[in-house]
Scaffold this motif. Structure first.
Motif, PDB file in Angstrom:
ATOM      1  N   UNK A  29      78.760 116.817  88.461  1.00 29.11           N
ATOM      2  CA  UNK A  29      78.409 115.785  89.452  1.00 29.11           C
ATOM      3  C   UNK A  29      77.838 114.542  88.779  1.00 29.11           C
ATOM      4  N   UNK A  30      77.035 114.755  87.778  1.00 33.58           N
ATOM      5  CA  UNK A  30      76.434 113.642  87.032  1.00 33.58           C
ATOM      6  C   UNK A  30      77.545 112.793  86.390  1.00 33.58           C
ATOM      7  N   UNK A  31      78.602 113.452  85.926  1.00 26.52           N
ATOM      8  CA  UNK A  31      79.699 112.712  85.286  1.00 26.52           C
ATOM      9  C   UNK A  31      80.385 111.769  86.269  1.00 26.52           C
ATOM     10  N   UNK A  32      80.521 112.200  87.520  1.00 28.71           N
ATOM     11  CA  UNK A  32      81.168 111.346  88.530  1.00 28.71           C
ATOM     12  C   UNK A  32      80.378 110.043  88.640  1.00 28.71           C
ATOM     13  N   UNK A  33      79.058 110.174  88.707  1.00 29.51           N
ATOM     14  CA  UNK A  33      78.192 108.994  88.831  1.00 29.51           C
ATOM     15  C   UNK A  33      78.277 108.120  87.574  1.00 29.51           C
ATOM     16  N   UNK A  34      78.226 108.752  86.429  1.00 30.80           N
ATOM     17  CA  UNK A  34      78.254 107.982  85.173  1.00 30.80           C
ATOM     18  C   UNK A  34      79.563 107.214  85.026  1.00 30.80           C
ATOM     19  N   UNK A  35      80.671 107.877  85.315  1.00 27.90           N
ATOM     20  CA  UNK A  35      81.971 107.199  85.182  1.00 27.90           C
ATOM     21  C   UNK A  35      82.090 106.057  86.184  1.00 27.90           C
ATOM     22  N   UNK A  36      81.590 106.276  87.403  1.00 26.72           N
ATOM     23  CA  UNK A  36      81.674 105.225  88.433  1.00 26.72           C
ATOM     24  C   UNK A  36      80.836 104.007  88.013  1.00 26.72           C
ATOM     25  N   UNK A  37      79.636 104.259  87.527  1.00 22.36           N
ATOM     26  CA  UNK A  37      78.763 103.147  87.115  1.00 22.36           C
ATOM     27  C   UNK A  37      79.391 102.357  85.974  1.00 22.36           C
ATOM     28  N   UNK A  38      79.929 103.064  84.990  1.00 32.87           N
ATOM     29  CA  UNK A  38      80.559 102.366  83.861  1.00 32.87           C
ATOM     30  C   UNK A  38      81.789 101.595  84.332  1.00 32.87           C
ATOM     31  N   UNK A  39      82.534 102.167  85.248  1.00 32.32           N
ATOM     32  CA  UNK A  39      83.705 101.490  85.794  1.00 32.32           C
ATOM     33  C   UNK A  39      83.325 100.174  86.472  1.00 32.32           C
ATOM     34  N   UNK A  40      82.214 100.187  87.206  1.00 28.04           N
ATOM     35  CA  UNK A  40      81.748  98.957  87.880  1.00 28.04           C
ATOM     36  C   UNK A  40      81.370  97.888  86.853  1.00 28.04           C
ATOM     37  N   UNK A  41      80.676  98.301  85.824  1.00 29.60           N
ATOM     38  CA  UNK A  41      80.253  97.342  84.786  1.00 29.60           C
ATOM     39  C   UNK A  41      81.492  96.740  84.108  1.00 29.60           C
ATOM     40  N   UNK A  42      82.459  97.589  83.797  1.00 25.28           N
ATOM     41  CA  UNK A  42      83.685  97.127  83.139  1.00 25.28           C
ATOM     42  C   UNK A  42      84.436  96.143  84.037  1.00 25.28           C
ATOM     43  N   UNK A  43      84.496  96.441  85.320  1.00 25.25           N
ATOM     44  CA  UNK A  43      85.198  95.546  86.253  1.00 25.25           C
ATOM     45  C   UNK A  43      84.550  94.160  86.250  1.00 25.25           C
ATOM     46  N   UNK A  44      83.223  94.115  86.248  1.00 28.28           N
ATOM     47  CA  UNK A  44      82.523  92.820  86.222  1.00 28.28           C
ATOM     48  C   UNK A  44      82.796  92.087  84.907  1.00 28.28           C
ATOM     49  N   UNK A  45      82.757  92.830  83.808  1.00 24.87           N
ATOM     50  CA  UNK A  45      82.977  92.195  82.504  1.00 24.87           C
ATOM     51  C   UNK A  45      84.412  91.657  82.398  1.00 24.87           C
ATOM     52  N   UNK A  46      85.362  92.359  82.987  1.00 24.16           N
ATOM     53  CA  UNK A  46      86.758  91.887  82.959  1.00 24.16           C
ATOM     54  C   UNK A  46      86.901  90.619  83.793  1.00 24.16           C
ATOM     55  N   UNK A  47      86.100  90.553  84.844  1.00 26.57           N
ATOM     56  CA  UNK A  47      86.159  89.396  85.741  1.00 26.57           C
ATOM     57  C   UNK A  47      85.675  88.130  85.033  1.00 26.57           C
ATOM     58  N   UNK A  48      84.588  88.239  84.297  1.00 26.78           N
ATOM     59  CA  UNK A  48      84.011  87.037  83.676  1.00 26.78           C
ATOM     60  C   UNK A  48      84.674  86.697  82.331  1.00 26.78           C
ATOM     61  N   UNK A  49      85.368  87.666  81.747  1.00 28.03           N
ATOM     62  CA  UNK A  49      86.025  87.473  80.437  1.00 28.03           C
ATOM     63  C   UNK A  49      85.043  86.880  79.422  1.00 28.03           C
ATOM     64  N   UNK A  50      85.352  85.699  78.883  1.00 26.65           N
ATOM     65  CA  UNK A  50      84.489  85.132  77.843  1.00 26.65           C
ATOM     66  C   UNK A  50      83.523  84.082  78.391  1.00 26.65           C
ATOM     67  N   UNK A  51      83.404  83.991  79.700  1.00 24.37           N
ATOM     68  CA  UNK A  51      82.531  82.977  80.294  1.00 24.37           C
ATOM     69  C   UNK A  51      81.062  83.290  79.966  1.00 24.37           C
ATOM     70  N   UNK A  52      80.431  82.407  79.207  1.00 28.41           N
ATOM     71  CA  UNK A  52      79.070  82.637  78.728  1.00 28.41           C
ATOM     72  C   UNK A  52      78.073  82.833  79.857  1.00 28.41           C
ATOM     73  N   UNK A  53      78.176  82.012  80.893  1.00 31.45           N
ATOM     74  CA  UNK A  53      77.225  82.118  82.006  1.00 31.45           C
ATOM     75  C   UNK A  53      77.397  83.467  82.713  1.00 31.45           C
ATOM     76  N   UNK A  54      78.653  83.848  82.926  1.00 28.28           N
ATOM     77  CA  UNK A  54      78.936  85.132  83.582  1.00 28.28           C
ATOM     78  C   UNK A  54      78.382  86.297  82.767  1.00 28.28           C
ATOM     79  N   UNK A  55      78.596  86.248  81.455  1.00 28.37           N
ATOM     80  CA  UNK A  55      78.087  87.321  80.584  1.00 28.37           C
ATOM     81  C   UNK A  55      76.569  87.403  80.630  1.00 28.37           C
TER      82      UNK A  55
END
Ligand code: FEO
Length: 168
Positions: free
Chosen positions: A125-151
């Motif tokens: 169960x803990x893994x489901x939460x961990x993978x979901x949280x990391x997935x959310x962070x990755x999605x945000x990082x993909x959205x901002x790409x190299x934008x300094x303010x976004x990062x």
């Protein structure tokens, strides 16, 4: 008392949890060096959680009367890429941990070892939460790409992570 193969498998998982902790500390150090102090804090908190996971397995083995023998912990890599790569690396690592925990659960079920199976379900169960949280962070990082303010915004948000309560 749990079977010897189960003892060995759990001891191996205990080692993997300590390796996870070590890996997150290495990832945290990499972020600190790049002045992503929020991400560094997030990853250091993850390190602390992994220590808790290892300790949970350790206590279970002790409670089951197992003579615990601690193995050497592998050295994690020292060089990682950009912030996005760091979190993609973390997700890939967690996916490999999930696969291990699923195999362990199968083993426990195969042995009709319900106590160990129950322990492992907490981890699954803990893994489901961990993978979901990391997935959310990755999605945000993909959205901002190299934008300094976004990062910078994402780094600030990651820095607000508070320590997790110890698992029961
Ligand atoms: Fe202990 Fe991140 O799994």
């Amino acid at each position: 008392m749990i079977s010897e193969p189960m003892q060995d498998a759990l001891s191996e998982q205990l080692n993997h949890e300590f390796y996870s902790a070590y890996l997150y500390l290495a990832l945290s150090a990499s972020c600190s060096n790049a002045e992503f102090n929020g991400a560094a804090r997030w990853l250091e908190t993850q390190y602390e959680e992994e220590i808790q996971h290892a300790t949970k397995i350790y206590r279970y083995l002790i409670d089951q009367g197992v003579k615990v023998r601690l193995a050497q912990i592998d050295q994690p890599p020292a060089e990682f890429g950009a912030l996005l790569e760091i979190f993609e690396f973390s997700l890939a690592h967690e996916q490999s941990m999930t696969a291990r925990l699923n195999d362990l659960s199968d083993q426990a079920l195969g042995e009709k070892d319900h106590a160990t199976y129950n322990l492992l379900q907490w981890f699954v169960n803990e893994q489901v939460e961990e993978e979901a949280t990391l997935g959310e962070i990755i999605a945000k990082l993909r959205l901002v790409k190299d934008d300094g303010y976004g990062l910078l915004m994402i780094d600030n948000e990651l820095g607000t992570r508070t320590a997790a309560p110890a698992p029961e």
